[in-house]
Design a protein around this motif. Structure first.
Motif, PDB file in Angstrom:
ATOM      1  N   GLY A   3     -46.827 -26.898  52.936  1.00  0.00           N
ATOM      2  CA  GLY A   3     -46.219 -26.220  51.878  1.00  0.00           C
ATOM      3  C   GLY A   3     -46.242 -24.628  52.114  1.00  0.00           C
ATOM      4  N   ILE A 251     -38.759 -23.638  53.706  1.00  0.00           N
ATOM      5  CA  ILE A 251     -37.671 -23.361  52.530  1.00  0.00           C
ATOM      6  C   ILE A 251     -36.525 -23.257  52.990  1.00  0.00           C
ATOM      7  N   HIS A 281     -33.661 -33.439  52.046  1.00  0.00           N
ATOM      8  CA  HIS A 281     -34.861 -33.864  52.115  1.00  0.00           C
ATOM      9  C   HIS A 281     -35.122 -34.889  53.117  1.00  0.00           C
ATOM     10  N   LYS A 286     -38.406 -30.221  52.959  1.00  0.00           N
ATOM     11  CA  LYS A 286     -39.381 -30.405  51.954  1.00  0.00           C
ATOM     12  C   LYS A 286     -38.811 -29.558  50.196  1.00  0.00           C
ATOM     13  N   GLN A 287     -38.383 -28.626  50.689  1.00  0.00           N
ATOM     14  CA  GLN A 287     -38.065 -27.638  49.769  1.00  0.00           C
ATOM     15  C   GLN A 287     -36.595 -26.834  49.903  1.00  0.00           C
ATOM     16  N   VAL A 301     -38.261 -29.238  45.119  1.00  0.00           N
ATOM     17  CA  VAL A 301     -39.196 -29.558  45.798  1.00  0.00           C
ATOM     18  C   VAL A 301     -39.343 -30.941  45.884  1.00  0.00           C
ATOM     19  N   LYS A 341     -43.748 -20.643  41.430  1.00  0.00           N
ATOM     20  CA  LYS A 341     -42.482 -20.787  41.957  1.00  0.00           C
ATOM     21  C   LYS A 341     -41.362 -20.367  40.833  1.00  0.00           C
TER      22      LYS A 341
END
Length: 385
Positions: A3, A251, A281, A286-287, A301, A341
């Motif tokens: 993350g 990201i 994804h 993932k983001q 997300v 966020k």
């Protein structure tokens, strides 16, 4: 995939030594050469980032970094001389039209994002390439005036500085043609250890696709090995994304059209955008932060509900050039400062709103006070409704 939460308690320590760094076509003696380890990081003599509260009515833990403790934003990317032509409309095929005015300003997605970080009073490094020409000097001067560190900027003799022709229409919309120049040529096969050391000790990395994918992959791998989050702006070359690059970013940041090209899916509605993001994804990202222009933005997300952010209306749209870069860089600055966020999206929306009200890319980047003032005015307006 790791993350992107950044702990504001990380400290960084600055080490210096007097030694030459050999770059592509020149040797520069930096006195001192800047190197880091993860105990403290330099602020480059600038004021520390200011904390901000989007909604003062909510209880928050303010983050107020002390001078010298902020891990830098590191932008690895392109630098262009933007040749602006102001026109009423685009020419038809075979047609010649006259421009009202023309001027050359510093730009390029990488330089734009670095300039934005500097103008937001966050310690920022820019790593890229320019030619030994007047356009290169123009870019260097613009970035230095924006307090961006250029210790590892390469000047190459074998290629001209990249440039772009920006056709700016009366409604503020633009069409752009890019000539890669030094951005796409003369890169070393392997990025120097000195440059990668800056990457490994950054707070966050910004990449775009106006430099070779092979360079971005090396940088993203180095960042991943050190636990540094990477944001990849999808803007740049219109070509498939290497899976190896997507494997090492945290990201992915496309606009609607870039998201559509990458996934081969339509993006005319939010539902369709959501479906297209689902394909990202599945590619391992993932983001996904999608820039929706006048419709705002949304952060997806994997496994969570998307966070929507409406655009903040501009008093008058003068020039949209650089607005996407401003949004991406402002989001990165807020993220590395430890904001939520939602706060990151709001901060980025405010910065982009101010950007479109001024002509040019780097000249239009807002300062931190202007962004905070706009956010405060938004909160005040909401309370009075």
């Amino acid at each position: 995939m790791r993350g992107t939460a950044i702990s504001p308690s990380n400290h960084w320590h600055l080490h210096t030594q007097n030694s030459p760094i050999k770059q592509i076509d020149r040797t520069i003696n930096l006195n001192p050469v800047v190197q880091f380890n993860k105990t403290q990081n330099p602020s480059n003599g600038r004021h520390p980032p200011l904390s901000f509260a989007i909604n003062p009515s909510k209880t928050q833990t303010p983050i107020t970094p002390n001078p010298g403790t902020s891990p830098p934003l590191v932008v690895f990317g392109s630098a262009n001389a933007d040749i602006y032509l102001e026109i009423e409309r685009l020419p038809e095929e075979g047609e010649t039209i006259s421009a009202k005015t023309g001027q050359t300003l510093a730009g390029g997605k990488g330089a734009n994002q670095a300039a934005c970080g500097g103008k937001l009073s966050y310690p920022t490094y820019f790593l890229g390439q320019v030619g030994e020409d007047a356009h290169g000097k123009l870019i260097i001067e613009a970035l230095e005036n924006g307090a961006v560190r250029l210790d590892y900027l390469n000047t190459v003799a074998a290629a001209p500085t990249g440039h772009a022709v920006v056709m700016l229409q009366s409604d503020g919309q633009n069409s752009i043609i890019i000539v890669g120049g030094a951005n796409m040529n003369c890169w070393p096969e392997t990025i120097s250890e000195e440059a990668l050391e800056v990457v490994k000790n950054a707070g966050i990395i910004l990449l775009q696709r106006e430099i070779p994918d092979s360079v971005n992959i090396q940088v993203a791998k180095a960042a991943r090995s050190a636990g540094v989050p990477v944001i990849l702006d999808a803007g740049g070359m219109d070509a498939p994304f290497p899976q190896e690059l997507l494997n090492f970013i945290d990201i992915f940041c496309p606009n609607e059209s870039e998201l559509s090209r990458l996934t081969g899916s339509p993006t005319e509605s939010f539902e369709l955008i959501t479906q297209a993001v689902g394909k990202c994804h599945k590619m391992g990202v993932k983001q996904v932060l999608v820039k929706l222009g006048a419709k705002g933005s949304a952060l997806f997300v994997e496994g969570e509900e998307p966070i929507k952010q409406p655009a903040i209306s501009a008093a008058k749209v003068i020039d949209t050039t650089g607005a996407g870069d401003t949004f991406t860089a402002a989001f990165a600055v807020a993220l590395v400062e430890g904001k939520s966020k939602k706060e990151c999206l709001e901060f980025a929306a405010a910065a982009a709103s101010l950007c479109v009200q001024v002509k040019g890319a780097i000249p239009s980047m807002p300062d931190r006070k202007s962004v905070l003032d706009l956010l405060h005015s938004q909160v005040t307006d909401l309370r009075h409704k």
